[in-house]
Design a protein around this motif. Structure first.
Motif, PDB file in Angstrom:
ATOM      1  N   TRP A   5       0.807  -1.218   0.000  1.00 44.66           N
ATOM      2  CA  TRP A   5       0.000   0.000   0.000  1.00 44.66           C
ATOM      3  C   TRP A   5       0.840   1.268   0.000  1.00 44.66           C
ATOM      4  N   SER A   6       2.052   1.216   0.436  1.00 40.79           N
ATOM      5  CA  SER A   6       2.871   2.424   0.572  1.00 40.79           C
ATOM      6  C   SER A   6       3.027   3.200  -0.736  1.00 40.79           C
ATOM      7  N   GLU A   9      -0.211   5.225  -1.636  1.00 41.71           N
ATOM      8  CA  GLU A   9      -0.407   6.461  -0.880  1.00 41.71           C
ATOM      9  C   GLU A   9       0.528   7.567  -1.380  1.00 41.71           C
ATOM     10  N   TYR A  10       1.739   7.163  -1.776  1.00 43.02           N
ATOM     11  CA  TYR A  10       2.679   8.158  -2.283  1.00 43.02           C
ATOM     12  C   TYR A  10       2.166   8.767  -3.584  1.00 43.02           C
ATOM     13  N   ARG A  12      -0.988   8.951  -4.449  1.00 41.18           N
ATOM     14  CA  ARG A  12      -2.160   9.779  -4.097  1.00 41.18           C
ATOM     15  C   ARG A  12      -1.718  11.137  -3.575  1.00 41.18           C
ATOM     16  N   ALA A 160      -1.697  11.844   3.309  1.00 38.33           N
ATOM     17  CA  ALA A 160      -1.340  10.681   2.508  1.00 38.33           C
ATOM     18  C   ALA A 160       0.129  10.301   2.707  1.00 38.33           C
ATOM     19  N   ASP A 163       0.365   8.513   5.970  1.00 41.53           N
ATOM     20  CA  ASP A 163      -0.106   7.130   5.796  1.00 41.53           C
ATOM     21  C   ASP A 163       0.948   6.280   5.073  1.00 41.53           C
ATOM     22  N   GLU A 164       1.624   6.883   4.097  1.00 36.60           N
ATOM     23  CA  GLU A 164       2.648   6.140   3.352  1.00 36.60           C
ATOM     24  C   GLU A 164       3.774   5.697   4.270  1.00 36.60           C
TER      25      GLU A 164
END
Length: 324
Positions: A5-6, A9-10, A12, A160, A163-164
């Motif tokens: 997922w990392s 998020e980057y 986004r 974001a 989160d990343e």
């Protein structure tokens, strides 16, 4: 990659950053359009002041002609002529000041549009009145103003990135597969060969990069959040000040219109009385001066009211964002 997922998020965060930049550019265009609109209404206000000064000059010329006729008949004194000259000089001074103000505004407009200064501007319509309570206007501005939307996109991009950094602790699962065909048979006696691989990576130690990035990005998010709150408060104060100024301007317009009407009635009464020989030239000059001052004051407060309405519409986010 089946599970990571990392990077998502980057990506986004990057997309939100682009949106923030686009909205910021729209806010700059909107501010420029507001400055140009102010110049248009300032020029129009000065045009009305010029018209009032020109009417005062015409009236002063009329008084001068009356004084010269009476002087030729021996019924007037030099002082009446001087009074008319003084009133004409005052009106000319106001006219020259308005013309110079217009010239400077047109020069400024030429700089804003990056071109030659125009010599004349098209008339602009009256600014529509703004209705609604302070809270209603603030809510509308918070939803409409592009600079605040840009700040919120930037805050979302910062979230974001936080989160990343947090998602880097999750394992990464990847799947790989390949197939190959050959014109000769191998040890297996088959021309086809294939491979399927499943790989699970569990991050354990990265020399503290995740901790450092997470700490830095959380601080940036706090700054962005505080900036959004500050901007909302600034918008509320801006709208409140614009409302107060508009209320004062509206009241002054009402009073100035009443004063001008009374000054016109007084000037008419004095004019009739002068023809009947019931008043002196001094009283006539005083009535003319009162009318000139009342008309100029009326145009000035109307000008101020137009600008106050325009400022409130801008603060409330009611002026559209020009297209790029």
């Amino acid at each position: 990659t089946l599970f990571a997922w990392s990077p998502i998020e980057y990506e986004r965060a990057a997309a939100l950053g682009v949106e923030a930049n686009q909205l910021g550019a729209g806010a700059i265009r909107r501010q420029l359009a507001f400055a140009v609109s102010q110049i248009f209404y300032n020029v129009q206000g000065l045009e009305r002041l010029k018209a009032a000064s020109e009417r005062a000059i015409e009236l002063a010329d009329q008084r001068k002609a009356d004084a010269e006729r009476k002087k030729a008949l021996g019924a007037s004194v030099e002082l009446d002529h001087l009074r008319a000259e003084i009133e004409r000089a005052r009106a000319e001074q106001n006219l020259a000041a308005a013309e110079e103000g217009q010239r400077q505004l047109l020069e400024t407009l030429g700089i804003l549009i990056d071109g030659a200064a125009p010599t004349r501007l098209a008339p602009v319509p009256a600014v529509e009145a703004v209705t609604g309570s302070l809270d209603e206007l603030v809510d509308g501005a918070v939803a409409q103003r592009p600079e605040l939307a840009a700040r919120r996109r930037a805050m979302a991009a910062s979230q974001a990135l936080v989160d990343e950094a947090e998602l880097r602790w999750l394992p990464i699962l990847t799947l790989s597969a390949n197939a190959r065909v050959s014109d000769t048979e191998g040890f297996t006696g088959e021309k086809w060969s294939w491979q399927l691989g499943l790989n699970l990576v569990v991050p354990l130690f990265d020399r503290g990069v995740r901790y450092s990035d997470l700490h830095e990005r959380r601080q940036d998010l706090e700054v962005q959040s505080a900036e959004v709150e500050r901007q909302v408060k600034a918008i509320r104060d801006e709208i409140r000040r614009a409302q107060v100024e508009l209320v004062a301007a509206e009241r002054q317009v009402t009073l100035a219109e009443r004063q001008t009407e009374l000054a016109r009635q007084s000037a008419k009464v004095v004019e009739h009385a002068l023809k009947a020989g019931a008043v002196t030239n001094l009283e006539t000059t005083e009535a003319d001066a009162n009318l000139r001052i009342a008309e100029e004051s009326q145009e000035s407060v109307r000008w101020r009211r137009d600008l106050a309405r325009l400022t409130l519409r801008h603060a409330a986010g009611l002026l559209p964002v020009p297209a790029p």
